[in-house]
Design a protein around this motif. Structure first.
Motif, PDB file in Angstrom:
ATOM      1  N   ASP A   1      55.621 -18.955  31.073  1.00  0.00           N
ATOM      2  CA  ASP A   1      56.884 -18.527  30.489  1.00  0.00           C
ATOM      3  C   ASP A   1      57.984 -18.467  31.543  1.00  0.00           C
ATOM      4  OD1 ASP A   1      55.845 -18.190  27.906  1.00  0.00           O
ATOM      5  OD2 ASP A   1      55.061 -16.224  28.440  1.00  0.00           O
ATOM      6  N   ARG A   2      57.633 -17.993  32.732  1.00  0.00           N
ATOM      7  CA  ARG A   2      58.625 -17.928  33.808  1.00  0.00           C
ATOM      8  C   ARG A   2      59.096 -19.334  34.175  1.00  0.00           C
ATOM      9  NH1 ARG A   2      54.758 -14.330  36.176  1.00  0.00           N
ATOM     10  NH2 ARG A   2      54.359 -15.779  37.885  1.00  0.00           N
ATOM     11  N   ILE A   3      58.147 -20.246  34.295  1.00  0.00           N
ATOM     12  CA  ILE A   3      58.492 -21.623  34.644  1.00  0.00           C
ATOM     13  C   ILE A   3      59.351 -22.256  33.562  1.00  0.00           C
ATOM     14  CG2 ILE A   3      57.539 -23.937  34.994  1.00  0.00           C
ATOM     15  CD1 ILE A   3      55.143 -22.562  36.350  1.00  0.00           C
ATOM     16  N   LEU A   4      58.971 -22.034  32.300  1.00  0.00           N
ATOM     17  CA  LEU A   4      59.740 -22.611  31.200  1.00  0.00           C
ATOM     18  C   LEU A   4      61.162 -22.066  31.193  1.00  0.00           C
ATOM     19  CD1 LEU A   4      59.640 -24.542  28.847  1.00  0.00           C
ATOM     20  CD2 LEU A   4      58.792 -22.681  27.403  1.00  0.00           C
ATOM     21  N   GLY A   5      61.315 -20.775  31.470  1.00  0.00           N
ATOM     22  CA  GLY A   5      62.649 -20.195  31.546  1.00  0.00           C
ATOM     23  C   GLY A   5      63.495 -20.846  32.618  1.00  0.00           C
TER      24      GLY A   5
END
Length: 247
Positions: free
Chosen positions: A92-96
């Motif tokens: 999720d952090r990477i996608l953000g």
């Protein structure tokens, strides 16, 4: 922080919106709130300038990632975005980051940490590190058929079309253009683009390089500007020319 920086808080939880509004106003910010994408767009289209958006990731309907992508697409000067989420998954952090967020904070969080993150993102959005200050009057950096205007922060492709860059993407490109044909480690890129106060995720530089590569693709979908140097870092492989005007 400049006086009366305007923060837009977008969260479907009314209690959280009100708590953040009160806390940020107490610390010198002007604050607007929105419960969803529709209200966010209405505020963004009003005459009030928005300096930064604090955006909840998990919202019904249009979630934070959808809105983040929308805010970054086609904007000549994207507004910095801090994503909030209750999820702590690396994916999720990477996608953000891939969607263009400037920072990411997991709930629950300390109010002082949120304040520090907001101030750091605003500083990074407005300041060019001393390492990146041009040493003469030139402000147009040309590479291949592309040109970066460091006064307006506009990137133009070979046809003269404006290519949108987020603040983080602009800073990274600026670093590469002022250090062409030189291998830069991930730590060096992090230091040059975000400074000592950077609070980065393990893969933040890699994700940012990937985003920048996508911006620099030509009509054939190819780019050879940024080379990966295995076990070392990255290198901007194309020569760069500095010009003082567009003549």
């Amino acid at each position: 922080m400049e006086k009366e920086d305007h923060i837009l808080v977008v969260d479907d939880d009314e209690d959280i919106r009100e708590l953040l509004r009160q806390y940020l106003e107490k610390n010198g910010f002007k604050v607007s709130t929105a419960a969803n994408g529709r209200q966010m767009r209405a505020l963004m289209s009003s005459s009030a300038r928005v300096d930064m958006i604090v955006l909840d990731l998990m919202m019904p309907g249009e979630d934070g990632l959808t809105l983040c992508r929308e805010l970054q697409t086609g904007a000549a000067n994207p507004v910095p975005i801090l994503l909030l989420t209750a999820r702590n998954e690396e994916a999720d952090r990477i996608l953000g980051l891939e969607m263009g967020a400037d920072d990411y904070l997991t709930k629950p969080f300390a109010s002082r940490e949120l304040l520090a993150r907001i101030k750091a993102v605003l500083r990074r959005a407005r300041m060019v590190p001393a390492h990146l200050q041009l040493k003469d009057s030139g402000h147009l950096l040309s590479f291949g058929a592309w040109t970066l205007d460091t006064h307006t922060r506009h990137l133009l492709d070979g046809s003269g079309a404006l290519v949108s860059l987020s603040g983080a993407e602009y800073r990274l490109l600026r670093v590469f253009l002022e250090h062409p044909q030189r291998v830069l480690t991930r730590d060096q890129l992090l230091s040059l683009t975000q400074g000592r106060e950077a609070d980065s995720f393990d893969r933040s530089i890699d994700i940012l390089v990937s985003r920048l590569r996508k911006r620099l693709r030509d009509d054939a979908g190819e780019t050879d500007f940024i080379k990966t140097v295995r076990s070392e870092g990255y290198m901007f492989s194309t020569p760069v020319q500095l010009r003082g005007d567009s003549a």
